[in-house]
Scaffold this motif. Structure first.
Motif, PDB file in Angstrom:
ATOM      1  N   ALA A  19       1.028  -0.883  -0.020  1.00  0.00           N
ATOM      2  CA  ALA A  19       0.135  -0.389   0.018  1.00  0.00           C
ATOM      3  C   ALA A  19       0.681   0.967   0.078  1.00  0.00           C
ATOM      4  O   ALA A  19       2.168   1.425   0.010  1.00  0.00           O
ATOM      5  CB  ALA A  19      -0.688   0.023   1.130  1.00  0.00           C
ATOM      6  N   LYS A  20       0.316   2.077  -0.016  1.00  0.00           N
ATOM      7  CA  LYS A  20       0.708   3.532  -0.196  1.00  0.00           C
ATOM      8  C   LYS A  20      -0.084   4.500   1.234  1.00  0.00           C
ATOM      9  O   LYS A  20      -0.910   4.663   0.871  1.00  0.00           O
ATOM     10  CB  LYS A  20       0.841   4.636  -0.934  1.00  0.00           C
ATOM     11  N   GLU A  21       0.645   5.469   1.398  1.00  0.00           N
ATOM     12  CA  GLU A  21      -0.512   6.112   2.463  1.00  0.00           C
ATOM     13  C   GLU A  21       0.528   7.626   2.763  1.00  0.00           C
ATOM     14  O   GLU A  21       1.722   6.981   2.352  1.00  0.00           O
ATOM     15  CB  GLU A  21      -1.206   5.432   3.649  1.00  0.00           C
ATOM     16  N   GLY A  22      -0.107   8.357   3.471  1.00  0.00           N
ATOM     17  CA  GLY A  22       0.768   9.125   4.097  1.00  0.00           C
ATOM     18  C   GLY A  22       0.096   9.568   5.076  1.00  0.00           C
ATOM     19  O   GLY A  22       0.542   9.680   5.856  1.00  0.00           O
ATOM     20  N   VAL A  23       1.742  10.603   5.073  1.00  0.00           N
ATOM     21  CA  VAL A  23       2.177  11.392   6.752  1.00  0.00           C
ATOM     22  C   VAL A  23       0.833  12.823   7.650  1.00  0.00           C
ATOM     23  O   VAL A  23       1.737  13.578   6.367  1.00  0.00           O
ATOM     24  CB  VAL A  23       3.299  11.222   7.026  1.00  0.00           C
ATOM     25  N   ALA A  24       0.209  12.712   7.509  1.00  0.00           N
ATOM     26  CA  ALA A  24      -0.943  13.378   8.365  1.00  0.00           C
ATOM     27  C   ALA A  24      -0.234  14.160   8.885  1.00  0.00           C
ATOM     28  O   ALA A  24       0.598  13.907  10.018  1.00  0.00           O
ATOM     29  CB  ALA A  24      -2.317  12.924   8.709  1.00  0.00           C
TER      30      ALA A  24
ATOM     31  N   GLU B  85       6.374   8.163  18.396  1.00  0.00           N
ATOM     32  CA  GLU B  85       7.555   7.250  19.222  1.00  0.00           C
ATOM     33  C   GLU B  85       8.337   8.136  18.496  1.00  0.00           C
ATOM     34  O   GLU B  85       9.119   8.286  17.254  1.00  0.00           O
ATOM     35  CB  GLU B  85       7.456   6.279  19.062  1.00  0.00           C
ATOM     36  N   ALA B  86       9.871   7.676  18.922  1.00  0.00           N
ATOM     37  CA  ALA B  86      10.789   8.441  18.871  1.00  0.00           C
ATOM     38  C   ALA B  86      11.710   7.734  17.265  1.00  0.00           C
ATOM     39  O   ALA B  86      11.861   8.838  16.927  1.00  0.00           O
ATOM     40  CB  ALA B  86      12.283   8.765  19.935  1.00  0.00           C
ATOM     41  N   GLN B  87      11.480   6.458  17.333  1.00  0.00           N
ATOM     42  CA  GLN B  87      12.000   5.399  16.636  1.00  0.00           C
ATOM     43  C   GLN B  87      10.558   5.222  15.475  1.00  0.00           C
ATOM     44  O   GLN B  87      11.146   4.053  15.489  1.00  0.00           O
ATOM     45  CB  GLN B  87      12.276   4.347  18.034  1.00  0.00           C
ATOM     46  N   SER B  88       9.699   5.638  15.373  1.00  0.00           N
ATOM     47  CA  SER B  88       8.884   5.741  13.826  1.00  0.00           C
ATOM     48  C   SER B  88       9.212   5.689  13.684  1.00  0.00           C
ATOM     49  O   SER B  88       9.633   6.565  12.968  1.00  0.00           O
ATOM     50  CB  SER B  88       7.170   6.033  14.684  1.00  0.00           C
ATOM     51  N   GLY B  89       8.790   4.601  12.331  1.00  0.00           N
ATOM     52  CA  GLY B  89       8.525   5.342  11.254  1.00  0.00           C
ATOM     53  C   GLY B  89       8.347   6.788  10.706  1.00  0.00           C
ATOM     54  O   GLY B  89       8.832   7.149   9.359  1.00  0.00           O
TER      55      GLY B  89
ATOM     56  N   PHE C 155       0.315  20.638  16.896  1.00  0.00           N
ATOM     57  CA  PHE C 155       0.592  19.756  15.543  1.00  0.00           C
ATOM     58  C   PHE C 155       0.843  18.631  15.722  1.00  0.00           C
ATOM     59  O   PHE C 155       2.100  18.566  16.379  1.00  0.00           O
ATOM     60  CB  PHE C 155       2.029  21.269  14.384  1.00  0.00           C
ATOM     61  N   GLY C 156       0.747  17.959  15.309  1.00  0.00           N
ATOM     62  CA  GLY C 156       1.005  16.271  15.438  1.00  0.00           C
ATOM     63  C   GLY C 156       1.097  15.635  13.800  1.00  0.00           C
ATOM     64  O   GLY C 156       0.857  16.332  13.085  1.00  0.00           O
ATOM     65  N   LEU C 157       1.997  15.191  14.385  1.00  0.00           N
ATOM     66  CA  LEU C 157       2.480  13.761  12.778  1.00  0.00           C
ATOM     67  C   LEU C 157       1.960  12.937  13.105  1.00  0.00           C
ATOM     68  O   LEU C 157       2.268  11.887  13.916  1.00  0.00           O
ATOM     69  CB  LEU C 157       4.287  14.141  12.842  1.00  0.00           C
ATOM     70  N   ILE C 158       1.422  12.111  12.227  1.00  0.00           N
ATOM     71  CA  ILE C 158       0.031  10.675  12.030  1.00  0.00           C
ATOM     72  C   ILE C 158       0.474  10.239  10.759  1.00  0.00           C
ATOM     73  O   ILE C 158       0.332  10.775   9.837  1.00  0.00           O
ATOM     74  CB  ILE C 158      -0.891  11.007  12.842  1.00  0.00           C
ATOM     75  N   GLY C 159       0.166   9.047  10.945  1.00  0.00           N
ATOM     76  CA  GLY C 159       0.598   8.234   9.984  1.00  0.00           C
ATOM     77  C   GLY C 159      -1.298   8.366   8.940  1.00  0.00           C
ATOM     78  O   GLY C 159      -2.381   8.244  10.233  1.00  0.00           O
TER      79      GLY C 159
END
Length: 303
Positions: free
Chosen positions: A110-115, A155-159, A198-202
Motif C-alpha cells: 500500500a501507499k499512505e501519507g504522513v498527516a 514515538e522517537a523511533q517510529s516510521g 501540531f501532530g505528525l501521524i500516519g
C-alpha cells in the motif's frame, strides 16, 4: 550394549522429529505466527488481520505493534519472521538475514501519507513546505506570535519520525520543543486538548471515514493541507494516488520466512484482491488496484 545404542538412537530420532514438528506446525492458512508492525500502521494491519482470521479459522496471527526501529530489530534478531514497516532493509541489514541462509523479501502492499494535524483553534489550515520545515525543525510558525508551537509525534523511533527526517529535514533533528506522545491515539488526544500544537501521524488513522475511531478523531482535530507549489493537498487517497500530496510513503512487508508458512499466506492475502480492497476501504492506495467486474448485456440500443 547394541540394544542400548539402538534405544538411544531411537530416542534421538524421536526428539528430532518432535523438534521439527514443533517448528514446522504452520501452513499458509493455519498455525500461529508473530508479526512485528510499525504502530503508525495499526488501523490497516488490524483490518487485514481480522479479515484473514475470519477467512481461515485455524490461523492465528499475533500483531506486535512497536516502533519501526523495534520491528526491524526483532526481524534481525530472528524473533519474528515478518515485519510491516515503511522502508526497505539496508544492505547491512539484509546481510544479517542472508547470514542465516535466507534471502529477505520486500513486498509493497500500500501507499499512505504522513498527516499533519492541528488543534481546532489553529488559525490556518494550510502550511507551505517551508513553513512545515520551520515548524518541525525550528519550532517556529509565523501565525503564532504569542507562543511557540509544539510538534508532537508518536514515538522517537517510529516510521513517521524517520520519514520526516529523511524527506523534509534531510537528516536534521526535530526542534527542541518537540516530543513523543507514546502512540498515535495519545498523540491525537494531546493535539485535541492543547492549543498551539501540531501532530505528525500516519494517515490511516484519519482516512477511513466509516471507522468509529477515525470519526471520533476528526471531530477533535483538523487536518492540515500542505502546499509544495501552488496548490495545497491533504493526505487522502486520491491525492496520494495522483502523487501530488508531498508526504507519501510505502507500506512494505519484509519477510524472512524460509518456506511457505503462515507468513507467506498472510502476505499473499494482503497482496491479493480482498486484501487490496481492505487497503482501499482504509483510505489508502493499494499497490495493486482491485479489479471491478462490470457485466454488460448485449442488445439493441433504442431511443
Amino acid at each position: 550394549m547394541m540394544r542400548q545404542l539402538v534405544f538411544i538412537l531411537l530416542l534421538s530420532g524421536l526428539a528430532c522429529n518432535r523438534q521439527k514438528s514443533a517448528v514446522e506446525t504452520d501452513t499458509p492458512t493455519s498455525g500461529s505466527i508473530v508479526v512485528a508492525v510499525d504502530e503508525s500502521l495499526t488501523p490497516l494491519l488490524q483490518a487485514e488481520q481480522e479479515a484473514f482470521h475470519a477467512l481461515y479459522e485455524k490461523a492465528h496471527i499475533e500483531m506486535r505493534f512497536v516502533s519501526e526501529a523495534k520491528a526491524i530489530e526483532l526481524l534481525l534478531n530472528d524473533s519474528v519472521r515478518m515485519a510491516v514497516v515503511t522502508r526497505k532493509l539496508t544492505k547491512e541489514e539484509e546481510e544479517v538475514i542472508k547470514s542465516r541462509k535466507i534471502s529477505p523479501r520486500h513486498i509493497t502492499v500500500a501507499k499512505e501519507g504522513v498527516a499533519i494535524i492541528a488543534h481546532k483553534s489553529n488559525p490556518d489550515s494550510t502550511l507551505t513546505w517551508m513553513q512545515l520545515r520551520d515548524l518541525i525543525a525550528l519550532g517556529k510558525y509565523e501565525d503564532m506570535k504569542t507562543q511557540s508551537p509544539r510538534v508532537v509525534f508518536d514515538e522517537a523511533q517510529s516510521g513517521v519520525v524517520r520519514y520526516i527526517k529523511d524527506s523534509l529535514l534531510q537528516g536534521k533533528p526535530f526542534a527542541k520543543n518537540s516530543f513523543a506522545a507514546g502512540n498515535s491515539k495519545a498523540l491525537v488526544d494531546y493535539v485535541a486538548g492543547t492549543k498551539n500544537t501540531f501532530g505528525l501521524i500516519g494517515s490511516s488513522w484519519i482516512s477511513d471515514t466509516d471507522d468509529s475511531t477515525t470519526v471520533r478523531f476528526l471531530k477533535k482535530i483538523q487536518v492540515v493541507s500542505i502546499s509544495k507549489d501552488e496548490d495545497a493537498y491533504q493526505p487522502y487517497q486520491a491525492y496520494i494516488a495522483q502523487k501530488v500530496y508531498p508526504l507519501a510513503r510505502s507500506v512494505i512487508v519484509i519477510s524472512q520466512e524460509p518456506r511457505s508458512g503462515l507468513g507467506t499466506g498472510f502476505v499473499s492475502f494482503m497482496s491479493g484482491d480482498l486484501g487490496q480492497r481492505i487497503v482501499l476501504k482504509a483510505g489508502m492506495v493499494p499497490a495493486k488496484m482491485p479489479l471491478r467486474v462490470v457485466s454488460v448485456k448485449r442488445g439493441n440500443i433504442t431511443n
